[in-house]
Design a protein around this motif. Sequence first.
Motif, PDB file in Angstrom:
ATOM      1  N   ALA A   1      -5.120  29.716   9.480  1.00  0.00           N
ATOM      2  CA  ALA A   1      -4.834  30.232   8.141  1.00  0.00           C
ATOM      3  C   ALA A   1      -3.393  29.939   7.712  1.00  0.00           C
ATOM      4  N   ALA A   2      -2.474  29.949   8.668  1.00  0.00           N
ATOM      5  CA  ALA A   2      -1.059  29.694   8.363  1.00  0.00           C
ATOM      6  C   ALA A   2      -0.726  28.204   8.360  1.00  0.00           C
ATOM      7  N   GLN A   3      -1.700  27.390   8.743  1.00  0.00           N
ATOM      8  CA  GLN A   3      -1.523  25.934   8.834  1.00  0.00           C
ATOM      9  C   GLN A   3      -0.415  25.555   9.810  1.00  0.00           C
ATOM     10  N   VAL A   4      -0.484  26.218  10.984  1.00  0.00           N
ATOM     11  CA  VAL A   4       0.422  25.880  12.079  1.00  0.00           C
ATOM     12  C   VAL A   4      -0.429  25.703  13.335  1.00  0.00           C
TER      13      VAL A   4
ATOM     14  N   LYS B   1      -1.442  26.525  17.219  1.00  0.00           N
ATOM     15  CA  LYS B   1      -1.409  27.772  17.974  1.00  0.00           C
ATOM     16  C   LYS B   1      -0.125  27.860  18.789  1.00  0.00           C
ATOM     17  N   SER B   2       0.319  26.734  19.326  1.00  0.00           N
ATOM     18  CA  SER B   2       1.576  26.762  20.090  1.00  0.00           C
ATOM     19  C   SER B   2       2.751  27.068  19.165  1.00  0.00           C
ATOM     20  N   GLY B   3       2.678  26.614  17.915  1.00  0.00           N
ATOM     21  CA  GLY B   3       3.716  26.943  16.938  1.00  0.00           C
ATOM     22  C   GLY B   3       3.743  28.430  16.651  1.00  0.00           C
ATOM     23  N   LEU B   4       2.553  29.015  16.553  1.00  0.00           N
ATOM     24  CA  LEU B   4       2.464  30.450  16.351  1.00  0.00           C
ATOM     25  C   LEU B   4       3.066  31.183  17.548  1.00  0.00           C
ATOM     26  N   LEU B   5       2.687  30.749  18.741  1.00  0.00           N
ATOM     27  CA  LEU B   5       3.173  31.409  19.966  1.00  0.00           C
ATOM     28  C   LEU B   5       4.681  31.242  20.149  1.00  0.00           C
ATOM     29  N   HIS B   6       5.247  30.217  19.537  1.00  0.00           N
ATOM     30  CA  HIS B   6       6.699  30.042  19.570  1.00  0.00           C
ATOM     31  C   HIS B   6       7.380  31.211  18.849  1.00  0.00           C
ATOM     32  N   HIS B   7       6.746  31.704  17.783  1.00  0.00           N
ATOM     33  CA  HIS B   7       7.306  32.806  17.003  1.00  0.00           C
ATOM     34  C   HIS B   7       6.876  34.178  17.523  1.00  0.00           C
TER      35      HIS B   7
ATOM     36  N   THR C   1       0.835  -1.192   0.000  1.00  0.00           N
ATOM     37  CA  THR C   1       0.000   0.000   0.000  1.00  0.00           C
ATOM     38  C   THR C   1       0.871   1.244   0.000  1.00  0.00           C
ATOM     39  N   ASP C   2       0.331   2.242  -0.634  1.00  0.00           N
ATOM     40  CA  ASP C   2       1.049   3.522  -0.662  1.00  0.00           C
ATOM     41  C   ASP C   2       0.872   4.218   0.671  1.00  0.00           C
ATOM     42  N   ILE C   3       1.966   4.703   1.200  1.00  0.00           N
ATOM     43  CA  ILE C   3       1.920   5.484   2.436  1.00  0.00           C
ATOM     44  C   ILE C   3       1.803   6.942   2.028  1.00  0.00           C
ATOM     45  N   PRO C   4       0.770   7.617   2.537  1.00  0.00           N
ATOM     46  CA  PRO C   4       0.635   9.027   2.146  1.00  0.00           C
ATOM     47  C   PRO C   4       1.852   9.827   2.587  1.00  0.00           C
ATOM     48  N   GLU C   5       2.267  10.702   1.700  1.00  0.00           N
ATOM     49  CA  GLU C   5       3.418  11.549   2.024  1.00  0.00           C
ATOM     50  C   GLU C   5       3.016  12.607   3.043  1.00  0.00           C
ATOM     51  N   ARG C   6       3.874  12.796   4.014  1.00  0.00           N
ATOM     52  CA  ARG C   6       3.655  13.879   4.981  1.00  0.00           C
ATOM     53  C   ARG C   6       4.119  15.166   4.339  1.00  0.00           C
ATOM     54  N   PRO C   7       3.410  16.232   4.594  1.00  0.00           N
ATOM     55  CA  PRO C   7       3.875  17.500   4.027  1.00  0.00           C
ATOM     56  C   PRO C   7       5.259  17.840   4.568  1.00  0.00           C
ATOM     57  N   ALA C   8       6.051  18.430   3.721  1.00  0.00           N
ATOM     58  CA  ALA C   8       7.394  18.820   4.154  1.00  0.00           C
ATOM     59  C   ALA C   8       7.274  19.823   5.294  1.00  0.00           C
ATOM     60  N   THR C   9       8.108  19.656   6.267  1.00  0.00           N
ATOM     61  CA  THR C   9       8.069  20.603   7.382  1.00  0.00           C
ATOM     62  C   THR C   9       8.701  21.911   6.939  1.00  0.00           C
ATOM     63  N   ARG C  10       8.200  22.975   7.489  1.00  0.00           N
ATOM     64  CA  ARG C  10       8.735  24.291   7.165  1.00  0.00           C
ATOM     65  C   ARG C  10       9.921  24.592   8.058  1.00  0.00           C
ATOM     66  N   ASP C  11      10.845  25.318   7.507  1.00  0.00           N
ATOM     67  CA  ASP C  11      11.915  25.779   8.379  1.00  0.00           C
ATOM     68  C   ASP C  11      11.398  26.984   9.167  1.00  0.00           C
ATOM     69  N   ARG C  12      12.149  27.393  10.126  1.00  0.00           N
ATOM     70  CA  ARG C  12      11.723  28.441  11.060  1.00  0.00           C
ATOM     71  C   ARG C  12      11.299  29.729  10.350  1.00  0.00           C
ATOM     72  N   GLU C  13      12.110  30.202   9.417  1.00  0.00           N
ATOM     73  CA  GLU C  13      11.802  31.473   8.747  1.00  0.00           C
ATOM     74  C   GLU C  13      10.586  31.355   7.836  1.00  0.00           C
ATOM     75  N   ARG C  14      10.450  30.245   7.156  1.00  0.00           N
ATOM     76  CA  ARG C  14       9.256  30.066   6.304  1.00  0.00           C
ATOM     77  C   ARG C  14       7.991  29.992   7.140  1.00  0.00           C
ATOM     78  N   THR C  15       8.069  29.358   8.301  1.00  0.00           N
ATOM     79  CA  THR C  15       6.908  29.295   9.186  1.00  0.00           C
ATOM     80  C   THR C  15       6.570  30.684   9.698  1.00  0.00           C
ATOM     81  N   ARG C  16       7.571  31.409  10.116  1.00  0.00           N
ATOM     82  CA  ARG C  16       7.359  32.781  10.595  1.00  0.00           C
ATOM     83  C   ARG C  16       6.711  33.626   9.498  1.00  0.00           C
ATOM     84  N   GLN C  17       7.223  33.492   8.279  1.00  0.00           N
ATOM     85  CA  GLN C  17       6.674  34.261   7.161  1.00  0.00           C
ATOM     86  C   GLN C  17       5.240  33.834   6.848  1.00  0.00           C
ATOM     87  N   ALA C  18       4.934  32.558   6.939  1.00  0.00           N
ATOM     88  CA  ALA C  18       3.564  32.077   6.696  1.00  0.00           C
ATOM     89  C   ALA C  18       2.601  32.670   7.722  1.00  0.00           C
TER      90      ALA C  18
END
Length: 189
Positions: free
Chosen positions: A43-46, A48-54, A2-19
């Motif tokens: 909306a940023a697809q992160v 809330k704790s990820g947002l608060l990290h930034h 069976t095909d394993i669904p691909e996980r979305p690539a993780t964002r690096d810190r700056e790309r997440t901040r920019q998103a």
Amino acid sequence: MTDIPERPATRDRERTRQAIITAAGQLLQTRGMRFSLADVATAAQVSKSGLLHHFPNRDALLVAVVDHAITTFRSEVMQHTDIAENRSGKLLRGYVRALCGGSQDAIQTFALFAYSAGIEEIADVAELVRADAEWWREALRKDGLPPARSHAIRFAAEGVAGALATGTIYITDDELAMTRTELLGLAES
């Protein structure tokens, strides 16, 4: 197998901040100040704790949004400034070109402030806006045109950008072209 669904690539810190900044800016334009950090995180697809990290709070996020908007707007104006024009008004003509239909990014970035009534109540935002206004005053003073003419042209271009940003049918394509041409002509020494 069976095909394993691909996980979305993780964002690096700056790309997440920019998103996060981009998502908050879009919400600011569509909802004004009526959005939560949870709305931004979604909306940023992160998380809330990820947002608060930034950004530890909403004010810090809004300061980052305004700082980004100021940088983006200046960059857009500079991209529309013809450095080969060796005469007074060069920067002002770039300002007119960017705001009068030349740059959707400049128009949307400029409009961010029109939709965000109350944002200047945040002290750090107010300071950023004051410093940016002073930067433009000084840059346009050095641009060589009489201050009264420079201010009139600048504020007229901002009015056109406001009309374009709201998607209004108040200004036609012909009126836009005519106004842009006239403002560019007035921005000559």
